[in-house]
Write a protein that holds these residues in place. Structure first.
Motif, PDB file in Angstrom:
ATOM      1  N   ALA A  18       0.840  -1.206   0.000  1.00 18.98           N
ATOM      2  CA  ALA A  18       0.000   0.000   0.000  1.00 18.98           C
ATOM      3  C   ALA A  18       0.873   1.253   0.000  1.00 18.98           C
ATOM      4  O   ALA A  18       0.622   2.200  -0.747  1.00 18.98           O
ATOM      5  CB  ALA A  18      -0.919  -0.019   1.221  1.00 18.98           C
ATOM      6  N   LYS A  19       1.927   1.238   0.814  1.00 24.70           N
ATOM      7  CA  LYS A  19       2.806   2.415   0.902  1.00 24.70           C
ATOM      8  C   LYS A  19       3.567   2.625  -0.405  1.00 24.70           C
ATOM      9  O   LYS A  19       3.770   3.758  -0.852  1.00 24.70           O
ATOM     10  CB  LYS A  19       3.804   2.251   2.060  1.00 24.70           C
ATOM     11  N   GLU A  20       3.980   1.520  -1.024  1.00 15.79           N
ATOM     12  CA  GLU A  20       4.747   1.624  -2.276  1.00 15.79           C
ATOM     13  C   GLU A  20       3.875   2.134  -3.425  1.00 15.79           C
ATOM     14  O   GLU A  20       4.360   2.733  -4.376  1.00 15.79           O
ATOM     15  CB  GLU A  20       5.349   0.264  -2.656  1.00 15.79           C
ATOM     16  N   LYS A  21       2.557   1.885  -3.313  1.00 13.03           N
ATOM     17  CA  LYS A  21       1.625   2.400  -4.329  1.00 13.03           C
ATOM     18  C   LYS A  21       1.599   3.920  -4.288  1.00 13.03           C
ATOM     19  O   LYS A  21       1.553   4.584  -5.318  1.00 13.03           O
ATOM     20  CB  LYS A  21       0.219   1.853  -4.059  1.00 13.03           C
ATOM     21  N   GLN A  22       1.638   4.454  -3.056  1.00 17.07           N
ATOM     22  CA  GLN A  22       1.618   5.915  -2.890  1.00 17.07           C
ATOM     23  C   GLN A  22       2.973   6.534  -3.239  1.00 17.07           C
ATOM     24  O   GLN A  22       3.062   7.637  -3.754  1.00 17.07           O
ATOM     25  CB  GLN A  22       1.296   6.286  -1.433  1.00 17.07           C
ATOM     26  N   ASN A  23       4.050   5.800  -2.886  1.00 13.52           N
ATOM     27  CA  ASN A  23       5.398   6.333  -3.082  1.00 13.52           C
ATOM     28  C   ASN A  23       6.317   5.165  -3.444  1.00 13.52           C
ATOM     29  O   ASN A  23       6.616   4.324  -2.595  1.00 13.52           O
ATOM     30  CB  ASN A  23       5.851   7.014  -1.776  1.00 13.52           C
ATOM     31  N   SER A  24       6.758   5.124  -4.707  1.00 15.08           N
ATOM     32  CA  SER A  24       7.530   3.947  -5.144  1.00 15.08           C
ATOM     33  C   SER A  24       8.902   3.871  -4.484  1.00 15.08           C
ATOM     34  O   SER A  24       9.590   2.861  -4.609  1.00 15.08           O
ATOM     35  CB  SER A  24       7.668   3.961  -6.667  1.00 15.08           C
ATOM     36  N   ASN A  25       9.290   4.924  -3.769  1.00 17.63           N
ATOM     37  CA  ASN A  25      10.567   4.894  -3.042  1.00 17.63           C
ATOM     38  C   ASN A  25      10.386   4.635  -1.558  1.00 17.63           C
ATOM     39  O   ASN A  25      11.311   4.842  -0.774  1.00 17.63           O
ATOM     40  CB  ASN A  25      11.291   6.238  -3.188  1.00 17.63           C
ATOM     41  N   PHE A  26       9.170   4.202  -1.165  1.00 23.75           N
ATOM     42  CA  PHE A  26       8.866   4.093   0.265  1.00 23.75           C
ATOM     43  C   PHE A  26       9.873   3.202   1.004  1.00 23.75           C
ATOM     44  O   PHE A  26      10.398   3.580   2.051  1.00 23.75           O
ATOM     45  CB  PHE A  26       7.440   3.557   0.476  1.00 23.75           C
ATOM     46  N   ILE A  27      10.174   2.028   0.429  1.00 22.14           N
ATOM     47  CA  ILE A  27      11.091   1.101   1.126  1.00 22.14           C
ATOM     48  C   ILE A  27      12.460   1.760   1.277  1.00 22.14           C
ATOM     49  O   ILE A  27      13.014   1.819   2.374  1.00 22.14           O
ATOM     50  CB  ILE A  27      11.212  -0.252   0.378  1.00 22.14           C
ATOM     51  N   ALA A  28      12.991   2.251   0.157  1.00 27.37           N
ATOM     52  CA  ALA A  28      14.342   2.836   0.190  1.00 27.37           C
ATOM     53  C   ALA A  28      14.429   3.988   1.191  1.00 27.37           C
ATOM     54  O   ALA A  28      15.413   4.105   1.934  1.00 27.37           O
ATOM     55  CB  ALA A  28      14.735   3.308  -1.198  1.00 27.37           C
ATOM     56  N   GLU A  29      13.398   4.802   1.241  1.00 26.09           N
ATOM     57  CA  GLU A  29      13.450   5.988   2.113  1.00 26.09           C
ATOM     58  C   GLU A  29      13.233   5.664   3.594  1.00 26.09           C
ATOM     59  O   GLU A  29      13.605   6.457   4.461  1.00 26.09           O
ATOM     60  CB  GLU A  29      12.382   7.011   1.664  1.00 26.09           C
TER      61      GLU A  29
END
Ligand code: KG4
Ligand code: ZN
Length: 333
Positions: A221-232
């Motif tokens: 869900a978070k990666e859908k909003q922001n594709s850099n969520f994991i990295a950040e």
């Protein structure tokens, strides 16, 4: 005097240890790096690498302990639980070694051995004690009554705690082995950054499969909003996941300790190397007035020293097995 040569080959570590009257004089571990290319242990590759490693590892252990093979009094091996092809290498080698030198054979339960690793060094727990045994395949609360009498009072109904760490690492594209990587990143993050579903399971049992799914859905869900969520947010995600797993583990351990009236508490298995679990247990020990036993790092993950230790007590009881013994991928506790 008893010199025992012990072999551990249940998963992806080929390890041989030697004990002399219960004192570990060698503990050689060959890690299998090949699985890093696949993000997990590939059973067939693990057996092949055990086959390549077993003789050099035996030779190194004898050298380290300054023992001639003719001085060995008994041969011990992990009978199970574990990967069948991996176990077969250790069991077959132990049988051949014992046959050639006319020695007794000692079969060891891998999970008992994780617990008995606490008897390698001081301080040693006194019976009865509770041991939270957390590895890649198991999560159990064990009431340890003696070296040989152990009773599972709670266990996971699905995934093990180690799997929850490893699967989280996979979701985050961290390299194998995942648990130590999550631990490393967690040290730099905020453990309260994110919240995950805490399983509501009865008694002293655990469940990590719903937890793992909640981590997966959260990340998606978070990666859908922001594709850099994991990295950040990698450190915060790892810290929060680790914090949740540790809380789940310790809450049930606390409940069991209180209800069974036991304040002698140990942890064992690969996940007992986790810095969050070690720190959480130390904190709880102060609150609850427990005496706790945390294994040295080298005895948390798979090693043959713990097999030699378990074998030492079996040798005293003359608890030997015959040459027709076979490995067991699932072994009754
Ligand atoms: O006991 P073990 O070496 O093998 C089994 O018998 O399964 O445990 C391996 C498990 C793996 O899931 C690995 O990721 C986990 O222990 N592990 C850790 C850490 N070190 C090993 N999990 C979290 N934090 C660690 N530092
Ligand atoms: Zn293990």
């Amino acid at each position: 005097m008893s010199i025992i040569l012990a072999i551990e080959s249940s998963c992806d570590e080929t390890s041989v240890a030697i004990s002399n009257n219960g004192k570990i004089t060698a503990n050689v571990i060959a890690n299998q790096t090949i699985h890093q290319n696949y993000g997990g242990v590939i059973p067939e590759l693990a057996s092949r690498v055990h086959q390549q490693n077993i003789v050099p590892v035996i030779q190194q252990a004898l050298l380290d302990a300054k023992v001639n093979k003719k001085e060995v009094n008994a041969v011990a091996f992990t009978r199970g639980p574990g990967l069948l092809g991996s176990l077969l290498v250790g069991v077959s080698f132990a049988k051949a070694f014992a046959l050639a030198l006319n020695l007794p054979l000692i079969a060891v339960n891998h999970m008992h051995a994780h617990i008995l690793a606490h008897f390698i060094d001081d301080p040693k727990p006194t019976f009865p004690f509770l041991c939270l045994t957390v590895s890649g395949g198991h999560t159990q609360i064990v009431l340890v009554k003696s070296y040989s009498v152990m009773e599972i009072v709670g266990e996971t109904l699905d995934d093990a705690a180690g799997e929850a760490f490893d699967k989280t690492a996979k979701i985050l594209s961290l390299p194998y082995p995942g648990g130590p990587m999550v631990d490393q990143h967690a040290k730099l993050g905020n453990p309260l950054a994110y919240k995950f579903a805490i399983p509501q399971i009865k008694d002293y049992n655990y469940s990590f499969s719903g937890f793992k799914t909640s981590v997966l859905y959260f990340i998606r869900a978070k990666e859908k909003q922001n594709s850099n969520f994991i990295a950040e947010n990698l450190d915060d995600i790892c810290a929060s996941v680790q914090h949740s797993i540790v809380n789940i583990l310790l809450a049930k351990l606390n409940k069991a300790a209180k209800e069974l009236g036991i304040s002698e508490i140990a942890i064992a298995g690969g996940v007992s190397a986790n810095s969050g679990l070690r720190a959480g247990l130390q904190k709880m020990a102060i609150q609850e007035d427990w005496r706790i036993y945390i294994p040295a790092f080298e005895y948390c993950t798979d090693n043959a020293a713990m097999i030699a230790m378990a074998a030492h007590y079996k040798y005293i009881d003359q608890d030997f097995v015959q040459q027709d013994v076979a490995p067991l991928s699932r072994m009754e506790f």
